[in-house]
Design a protein around this motif. Structure first.
Motif, PDB file in Angstrom:
ATOM      1  N   GLU A 146       0.777  -1.172   0.121  1.00 32.25           N
ATOM      2  CA  GLU A 146      -0.030  -0.130   0.117  1.00 32.25           C
ATOM      3  C   GLU A 146       0.666   1.114   0.043  1.00 32.25           C
ATOM      4  OE1 GLU A 146      -0.668  -2.665   1.752  1.00 32.25           O
ATOM      5  OE2 GLU A 146      -2.489  -3.380   0.878  1.00 32.25           O
ATOM      6  N   GLU A 147       2.086   1.128   0.761  1.00 34.78           N
ATOM      7  CA  GLU A 147       2.880   2.238   0.790  1.00 34.78           C
ATOM      8  C   GLU A 147       3.588   2.620  -0.334  1.00 34.78           C
ATOM      9  OE1 GLU A 147       4.083   2.517   5.555  1.00 34.78           O
ATOM     10  OE2 GLU A 147       5.202   1.217   4.262  1.00 34.78           O
ATOM     11  N   LYS A 148       3.940   1.559  -1.080  1.00 31.84           N
ATOM     12  CA  LYS A 148       4.566   1.755  -2.348  1.00 31.84           C
ATOM     13  C   LYS A 148       3.558   2.140  -3.487  1.00 31.84           C
ATOM     14  CE  LYS A 148       8.475  -1.452  -1.553  1.00 31.84           C
ATOM     15  NZ  LYS A 148       9.099  -2.758  -1.976  1.00 31.84           N
ATOM     16  N   LEU A 149       2.264   1.679  -3.484  1.00 26.90           N
ATOM     17  CA  LEU A 149       1.272   2.129  -4.180  1.00 26.90           C
ATOM     18  C   LEU A 149       1.151   3.540  -4.332  1.00 26.90           C
ATOM     19  CD1 LEU A 149      -0.905   0.528  -6.237  1.00 26.90           C
ATOM     20  CD2 LEU A 149      -2.578   0.803  -4.156  1.00 26.90           C
ATOM     21  N   LYS A 150       0.904   4.028  -3.182  1.00 24.55           N
ATOM     22  CA  LYS A 150       0.719   5.455  -2.804  1.00 24.55           C
ATOM     23  C   LYS A 150       2.030   6.103  -3.380  1.00 24.55           C
ATOM     24  CE  LYS A 150      -2.368   5.104   0.897  1.00 24.55           C
ATOM     25  NZ  LYS A 150      -2.626   5.235   2.462  1.00 24.55           N
ATOM     26  N   PHE A 151       3.125   5.778  -3.085  1.00 28.09           N
ATOM     27  CA  PHE A 151       4.448   6.350  -3.591  1.00 28.09           C
ATOM     28  C   PHE A 151       4.391   6.574  -4.888  1.00 28.09           C
ATOM     29  CE2 PHE A 151       8.866   6.445  -4.687  1.00 28.09           C
ATOM     30  CZ  PHE A 151       9.574   7.686  -3.898  1.00 28.09           C
ATOM     31  N   CYS A 152       4.263   5.498  -5.591  1.00 29.78           N
ATOM     32  CA  CYS A 152       4.434   5.761  -7.034  1.00 29.78           C
ATOM     33  C   CYS A 152       3.231   6.439  -7.585  1.00 29.78           C
ATOM     34  CB  CYS A 152       3.987   4.201  -7.703  1.00 29.78           C
ATOM     35  SG  CYS A 152       5.364   3.038  -7.262  1.00 29.78           S
ATOM     36  N   PHE A 153       2.083   6.502  -7.163  1.00 29.52           N
ATOM     37  CA  PHE A 153       1.180   7.376  -7.681  1.00 29.52           C
ATOM     38  C   PHE A 153       1.354   8.900  -7.340  1.00 29.52           C
ATOM     39  CE2 PHE A 153      -2.943   9.755  -7.459  1.00 29.52           C
ATOM     40  CZ  PHE A 153      -3.454   9.660  -8.533  1.00 29.52           C
ATOM     41  N   GLU A 154       2.103   8.986  -6.362  1.00 28.85           N
ATOM     42  CA  GLU A 154       2.567  10.611  -5.993  1.00 28.85           C
ATOM     43  C   GLU A 154       3.720  10.836  -6.992  1.00 28.85           C
ATOM     44  OE1 GLU A 154       4.051  12.989  -2.183  1.00 28.85           O
ATOM     45  OE2 GLU A 154       3.516  10.896  -1.908  1.00 28.85           O
ATOM     46  N   VAL A 155       4.531   9.857  -7.503  1.00 34.01           N
ATOM     47  CA  VAL A 155       5.685  10.386  -8.260  1.00 34.01           C
ATOM     48  C   VAL A 155       4.934  10.659  -9.968  1.00 34.01           C
ATOM     49  CG1 VAL A 155       7.716   9.261  -9.791  1.00 34.01           C
ATOM     50  CG2 VAL A 155       7.380   9.065  -7.124  1.00 34.01           C
ATOM     51  N   TYR A 156       4.076   9.827 -10.088  1.00 37.06           N
ATOM     52  CA  TYR A 156       3.367   9.907 -11.421  1.00 37.06           C
ATOM     53  C   TYR A 156       2.607  11.052 -11.732  1.00 37.06           C
ATOM     54  CZ  TYR A 156       5.155   5.196 -12.010  1.00 37.06           C
ATOM     55  OH  TYR A 156       6.211   4.045 -12.033  1.00 37.06           O
ATOM     56  N   TYR A 157       1.727  11.711 -10.840  1.00 33.75           N
ATOM     57  CA  TYR A 157       0.850  12.789 -11.252  1.00 33.75           C
ATOM     58  C   TYR A 157       1.584  13.915 -11.067  1.00 33.75           C
ATOM     59  CZ  TYR A 157       0.136  13.717  -5.957  1.00 33.75           C
ATOM     60  OH  TYR A 157      -0.053  13.932  -4.613  1.00 33.75           O
ATOM     61  N   LEU A 158       2.140  14.354 -12.196  1.00 30.41           N
ATOM     62  CA  LEU A 158       2.987  15.305 -12.414  1.00 30.41           C
ATOM     63  C   LEU A 158       2.555  16.778 -12.141  1.00 30.41           C
ATOM     64  CD1 LEU A 158       4.417  14.372 -16.104  1.00 30.41           C
ATOM     65  CD2 LEU A 158       5.531  13.986 -13.820  1.00 30.41           C
ATOM     66  N   ASN A 159       1.188  16.972 -12.437  1.00 28.87           N
ATOM     67  CA  ASN A 159       0.796  18.454 -12.004  1.00 28.87           C
ATOM     68  C   ASN A 159       0.480  18.785 -10.791  1.00 28.87           C
ATOM     69  OD1 ASN A 159      -1.265  16.911 -12.231  1.00 28.87           O
ATOM     70  ND2 ASN A 159      -2.325  17.796 -13.991  1.00 28.87           N
ATOM     71  N   GLY A 160       0.648  17.749  -9.790  1.00 30.34           N
ATOM     72  CA  GLY A 160      -0.054  18.165  -8.453  1.00 30.34           C
ATOM     73  C   GLY A 160      -1.091  18.355  -7.980  1.00 30.34           C
ATOM     74  N   ASP A 161      -2.107  17.762  -8.922  1.00 29.51           N
ATOM     75  CA  ASP A 161      -3.471  17.950  -8.624  1.00 29.51           C
ATOM     76  C   ASP A 161      -4.260  16.858  -8.193  1.00 29.51           C
ATOM     77  OD1 ASP A 161      -3.665  16.511 -10.724  1.00 29.51           O
ATOM     78  OD2 ASP A 161      -5.105  17.977 -11.824  1.00 29.51           O
ATOM     79  N   GLY A 162      -3.592  15.626  -7.865  1.00 31.29           N
ATOM     80  CA  GLY A 162      -3.980  14.249  -7.303  1.00 31.29           C
ATOM     81  C   GLY A 162      -4.547  13.485  -8.769  1.00 31.29           C
ATOM     82  N   TYR A 163      -4.377  13.635  -9.624  1.00 33.36           N
ATOM     83  CA  TYR A 163      -4.574  12.881 -10.886  1.00 33.36           C
ATOM     84  C   TYR A 163      -3.412  12.842 -11.984  1.00 33.36           C
ATOM     85  CZ  TYR A 163      -9.313  13.770  -9.151  1.00 33.36           C
ATOM     86  OH  TYR A 163     -10.697  13.760  -8.397  1.00 33.36           O
TER      87      TYR A 163
END
Length: 210
Positions: free
Chosen positions: A102-119
């Motif tokens: 779960e922690e790695k899932l959240k981390f990877c998603f955070e790395v990938y959303y480039l514009n900082g809006d959570g998507y």
């Protein structure tokens, strides 16, 4: 190194990071101190700038993608001050080295959303796939080819068909196919690199235990 500050940092960090023992947190802070270019500042006031951190990701964790290394820096830098402090260093490494799925899932998603809006936007998917293919030297991949991959990816991961990938979309896709965890490029170190780093960082503990 100020031992009083070190002790206070260890106690503070240990309260929120449960994947490391106190002795390991101390080792990680000492390692952090050796990496920071200090000029006599107190331990709790210093940090790693982006250039130094990228060097660490490359030399110690084998990362080579400039775009993703920058994004990993921002994922570590929770207070957005363009500097990684000791607390952020240990917390980030807890995900790198011993993070749960779960922690790695959240981390990877955070790395990938480039514009900082959570998507992760369609444009973001395009840029990351284009960058990933370039890193793999697939020069023959035209822009149209990348666009086709974007469409395939969006169909597979955009479950609510709103033109962007939310965390819920990402989590569902990865749980159905774990290979999608780093679908937009490697942002977690390989297992052997993690073991090598732990041996380097915790060698004093290992030596005293023998």
């Amino acid at each position: 190194m100020d031992q009083r500050t070190l002790k206070r940092l260890v106690q503070s960090i240990t309260k929120t990071v449960k994947s490391f023992q106190k002795s390991e947190v101390e080792c990680l802070i000492r390692h952090f101190h050796s990496l920071v270019k200090t000029r006599g500042e107190k331990l709790d006031k210093v940090g790693l700038d982006r250039s130094t951190f990228r060097g660490i990701l490359h030399n110690l964790f084998g990362m080579t993608d400039d775009v993703l290394m920058d994004r990993v820096f921002f994922a570590f830098d929770k207070d957005n001050d363009n500097c990684i402090n000791a607390n952020e260093w240990v917390k980030g490494l807890s995900v790198f080295l011993r993070g749960t799925f779960e922690e790695k899932l959240k981390f990877c998603f955070e790395v990938y959303y480039l514009n900082g809006d959570g998507y992760i936007s369609r444009e973001g998917v395009f840029e990351m796939l284009k960058n990933s293919l370039h890193q793999q030297s697939f020069e023959e991949k035209t822009e149209e080819g990348v666009k086709e991959l974007v469409e395939i990816t969006m169909k597979k991961m955009d479950y609510d068909n709103d033109g962007k990938i939310s965390f819920a979309d990402f989590e569902r896709a990865v749980r159905e196919d774990t290979l999608l965890l780093e679908v937009f490029g490697p942002c977690l170190p390989e297992a052997q690199k993690c073991l090598d780093f732990e041996f380097l960082a915790f060698r004093n503990i290992l030596t005293s235990a023998n």
